[in-house]
Motif scaffolding. Structure first.
Motif, PDB file in Angstrom:
ATOM      1  N   ILE A  23      49.318  19.414 -35.179  1.00  0.00           N
ATOM      2  CA  ILE A  23      49.900  18.084 -34.947  1.00  0.00           C
ATOM      3  C   ILE A  23      51.348  18.038 -35.435  1.00  0.00           C
ATOM      4  O   ILE A  23      52.246  17.505 -34.753  1.00  0.00           O
ATOM      5  CB  ILE A  23      49.051  17.010 -35.646  1.00  0.00           C
ATOM      6  CG1 ILE A  23      47.669  16.913 -34.986  1.00  0.00           C
ATOM      7  CG2 ILE A  23      49.751  15.656 -35.619  1.00  0.00           C
ATOM      8  CD1 ILE A  23      46.740  15.929 -35.655  1.00  0.00           C
ATOM      9  N   PHE A  24      51.572  18.619 -36.620  1.00  0.00           N
ATOM     10  CA  PHE A  24      52.919  18.621 -37.170  1.00  0.00           C
ATOM     11  C   PHE A  24      53.875  19.414 -36.280  1.00  0.00           C
ATOM     12  O   PHE A  24      55.009  18.968 -35.993  1.00  0.00           O
ATOM     13  CB  PHE A  24      52.904  19.199 -38.577  1.00  0.00           C
ATOM     14  CG  PHE A  24      54.268  19.335 -39.187  1.00  0.00           C
ATOM     15  CD1 PHE A  24      54.944  18.220 -39.673  1.00  0.00           C
ATOM     16  CD2 PHE A  24      54.899  20.576 -39.271  1.00  0.00           C
ATOM     17  CE1 PHE A  24      56.214  18.349 -40.220  1.00  0.00           C
ATOM     18  CE2 PHE A  24      56.152  20.707 -39.827  1.00  0.00           C
ATOM     19  CZ  PHE A  24      56.818  19.586 -40.305  1.00  0.00           C
ATOM     20  N   GLN A  39      59.572  15.235 -41.493  1.00  0.00           N
ATOM     21  CA  GLN A  39      59.375  15.764 -42.840  1.00  0.00           C
ATOM     22  C   GLN A  39      59.615  17.271 -42.812  1.00  0.00           C
ATOM     23  O   GLN A  39      59.207  17.946 -41.865  1.00  0.00           O
ATOM     24  CB  GLN A  39      57.945  15.511 -43.368  1.00  0.00           C
ATOM     25  CG  GLN A  39      57.576  14.043 -43.514  1.00  0.00           C
ATOM     26  CD  GLN A  39      56.973  13.482 -42.229  1.00  0.00           C
ATOM     27  OE1 GLN A  39      56.405  14.216 -41.449  1.00  0.00           O
ATOM     28  NE2 GLN A  39      57.125  12.179 -42.023  1.00  0.00           N
ATOM     29  N   PRO A  40      60.216  17.819 -43.829  1.00  0.00           N
ATOM     30  CA  PRO A  40      60.437  19.274 -43.861  1.00  0.00           C
ATOM     31  C   PRO A  40      59.126  20.019 -44.154  1.00  0.00           C
ATOM     32  O   PRO A  40      58.166  19.456 -44.667  1.00  0.00           O
ATOM     33  CB  PRO A  40      61.452  19.439 -44.991  1.00  0.00           C
ATOM     34  CG  PRO A  40      61.265  18.242 -45.855  1.00  0.00           C
ATOM     35  CD  PRO A  40      60.874  17.123 -44.947  1.00  0.00           C
ATOM     36  N   THR A  44      55.464  18.983 -46.092  1.00  0.00           N
ATOM     37  CA  THR A  44      54.268  18.797 -45.268  1.00  0.00           C
ATOM     38  C   THR A  44      53.148  19.780 -45.622  1.00  0.00           C
ATOM     39  O   THR A  44      51.995  19.381 -45.824  1.00  0.00           O
ATOM     40  CB  THR A  44      54.633  18.951 -43.781  1.00  0.00           C
ATOM     41  OG1 THR A  44      55.653  18.012 -43.454  1.00  0.00           O
ATOM     42  CG2 THR A  44      53.414  18.734 -42.914  1.00  0.00           C
ATOM     43  N   VAL A  45      53.478  21.072 -45.678  1.00  0.00           N
ATOM     44  CA  VAL A  45      52.450  22.097 -45.892  1.00  0.00           C
ATOM     45  C   VAL A  45      51.729  21.924 -47.234  1.00  0.00           C
ATOM     46  O   VAL A  45      50.492  21.975 -47.283  1.00  0.00           O
ATOM     47  CB  VAL A  45      53.070  23.507 -45.765  1.00  0.00           C
ATOM     48  CG1 VAL A  45      52.055  24.574 -46.155  1.00  0.00           C
ATOM     49  CG2 VAL A  45      53.568  23.737 -44.342  1.00  0.00           C
ATOM     50  N   PRO A  46      52.419  21.690 -48.374  1.00  0.00           N
ATOM     51  CA  PRO A  46      51.673  21.478 -49.631  1.00  0.00           C
ATOM     52  C   PRO A  46      50.753  20.267 -49.591  1.00  0.00           C
ATOM     53  O   PRO A  46      49.653  20.300 -50.167  1.00  0.00           O
ATOM     54  CB  PRO A  46      52.785  21.297 -50.665  1.00  0.00           C
ATOM     55  CG  PRO A  46      53.952  22.001 -50.101  1.00  0.00           C
ATOM     56  CD  PRO A  46      53.874  21.782 -48.626  1.00  0.00           C
ATOM     57  N   LEU A  81      50.212  12.622 -41.226  1.00  0.00           N
ATOM     58  CA  LEU A  81      50.175  14.071 -40.978  1.00  0.00           C
ATOM     59  C   LEU A  81      48.917  14.504 -40.236  1.00  0.00           C
ATOM     60  O   LEU A  81      48.756  15.689 -39.952  1.00  0.00           O
ATOM     61  CB  LEU A  81      50.276  14.833 -42.299  1.00  0.00           C
ATOM     62  CG  LEU A  81      51.569  14.616 -43.090  1.00  0.00           C
ATOM     63  CD1 LEU A  81      51.541  15.410 -44.377  1.00  0.00           C
ATOM     64  CD2 LEU A  81      52.783  14.989 -42.248  1.00  0.00           C
ATOM     65  N   GLY A  82      48.014  13.602 -39.956  1.00  0.00           N
ATOM     66  CA  GLY A  82      46.797  13.969 -39.249  1.00  0.00           C
ATOM     67  C   GLY A  82      45.596  13.220 -39.793  1.00  0.00           C
ATOM     68  O   GLY A  82      45.719  12.265 -40.567  1.00  0.00           O
ATOM     69  N   LEU A  83      44.413  13.683 -39.377  1.00  0.00           N
ATOM     70  CA  LEU A  83      43.166  13.024 -39.773  1.00  0.00           C
ATOM     71  C   LEU A  83      42.367  13.807 -40.814  1.00  0.00           C
ATOM     72  O   LEU A  83      41.246  13.437 -41.129  1.00  0.00           O
ATOM     73  CB  LEU A  83      42.281  12.817 -38.525  1.00  0.00           C
ATOM     74  CG  LEU A  83      42.862  11.907 -37.440  1.00  0.00           C
ATOM     75  CD1 LEU A  83      41.936  11.881 -36.231  1.00  0.00           C
ATOM     76  CD2 LEU A  83      43.091  10.503 -37.983  1.00  0.00           C
TER      77      LEU A  83
END
Length: 387
Positions: A23-24, A39-40, A44-46, A81-83
């Protein structure tokens, strides 16, 4: 997966993480030319990993993993960022209900409700847009609660069944040990009677020799030889007696027990209660030690009793006692159907346990089992002690 639950949890966490990352990436590609990414990556990943990684440890640290997912899920939902935060929270609620208890799960559900009740109105402007997410969150949490209740009840039932099975196994082993101890005590009392009878004979013969030593030396000599023979036999039985666990109740009359001489009477008694028996005796078994004779008698008695109880009507039995050299072989067979049948008239001991213990007392062996052509066979081998 059941043997290694963390593997399944890791796959589940990986799927949710991949779903959010896709999604990102899609959002980044759609907005790449229009504006910088919302968002960088290092933000986002952490956050995505912080939501899904606790799923891996949800069985080992359920409360810590649940609240980690809950609090990291706040920025995850705020940044859209998603579900995975919603799904992870539902999975954690299920875990608490199934593995921890209702009270921690209720507190966690209330915390979810409070956070959702504050966050959703802040993210959506219209009332219609707020209602749908609230309903979806409530339904998912309720569904996971019900699923957790079902799984928790099954786990509790399975644990109770396993505990009962363990108790039954302990009880079975205890009953087996009690049966062995009781049979050994019975054998010890019977051997006690044999030794006591031998000592009584020795005393009588010694008194007779004392009176006849001067007037009838030949009679005294015979009495002394009798004392020697009976004494050796009594010593043999006494050695066996010392190897048997004997109860403190050593009752019984000081008379010899049945031996091989009584096998014919036993066969007649069994025939009288409905089981035709053919008795075959090969070799001289009349001069066997009294303890060995008693053991042979009891093994044959127990085997025929089992045939009476379980072989069914129309059964015939064969008892073969053969003395060859320094041992006695027993072979008791029947041609029964092994159906439930019970007749009264012959006393028995504790079945196979009793027969095997009697054989072991004399250093022998015993095997019992079904015959290939039908019926049942008991085979025993008893060595004869030599002095």
């Amino acid at each position: 997966m059941k043997a290694h639950p963390m593997v399944g949890d890791s796959l589940l966490a990986g799927l949710l993480a991949v779903f959010d990352l896709l999604i990102f990436v899609t959002r980044v590609q759609a907005e790449n030319n229009a504006a910088p990414p919302p968002q960088p990556w290092f933000v986002t990943v952490p956050i995505i990993l912080g939501v899904v990684v606790p799923l891996v440890f949800r069985r080992k640290y359920p409360v810590l993993a649940a609240y980690t997912t809950l609090f990291v899920g706040i920025p995850h939902s705020a940044l859209e960022l998603g579900l995975s935060s919603l799904f992870a929270s539902c999975i954690m609620l299920y875990t608490l209900v199934a593995y921890v208890g209702r009270k921690p799960a209720l507190l966690y559900a209330l915390a979810n409700a409070v956070i959702s009740g504050i966050q959703i109105p802040l993210q959506y402007d219209s009332t219609e847009a707020r209602v749908v997410p609230l309903i979806v969150v409530a339904l998912l949490l309720g569904l996971c609660w019900a699923l957790g209740e079902f799984v928790g009840a099954r786990r509790a039932y399975q644990a109770e069944v396993e505990q009962r099975l363990a108790l039954l196994e302990v009880e079975r082993d205890h009953q087996a040990r009690m049966a062995v101890a009781a049979e050994r005590a019975r054998i010890a009392r019977e051997l006690h009677d044999v030794v006591a009878h031998a000592v009584s004979v020795i005393v009588v013969q010694a008194d007779g020799a004392a009176y006849a030593v001067h007037t009838q030396p030949e009679l005294a000599e015979r009495a002394v030889k009798t004392i020697s023979s009976i004494g050796r036999e009594a010593l043999t039985e006494l050695r066996r007696l010392l190897g048997v666990l004997r109860s403190e109740e050593a009752g019984g009359e000081l008379t010899p027990q049945p031996g091989t001489q009584s096998l014919s009477e036993l066969a007649e008694r069994v025939r009288a209660v409905g089981l035709p028996v053919r008795l075959e005796i090969v070799g001289n078994v009349d001069d066997l030690p009294a303890g060995v004779g008693l053991g042979i008698y009891r093994i044959v008695q127990e085997a025929l009793t089992n045939s009476l109880k379980h072989a069914g009507q129309g059964t015939k039995a064969v008892v073969r006692v053969e003395r060859t050299g320094d041992r006695v072989d027993l072979d008791i067979t029947d041609d029964g159907r092994q159906t439930a049948h019970s007749l009264v008239g012959v006393s028995g001991g504790n079945g196979l346990i009793g027969m095997r213990e009697r054989a072991l007392v004399f250093g022998g062996s015993l095997d019992a089992g079904p015959r290939p052509g039908g019926g049942w066979r008991v085979r025993a081998r008893l060595p004869l002690a030599t002095e």
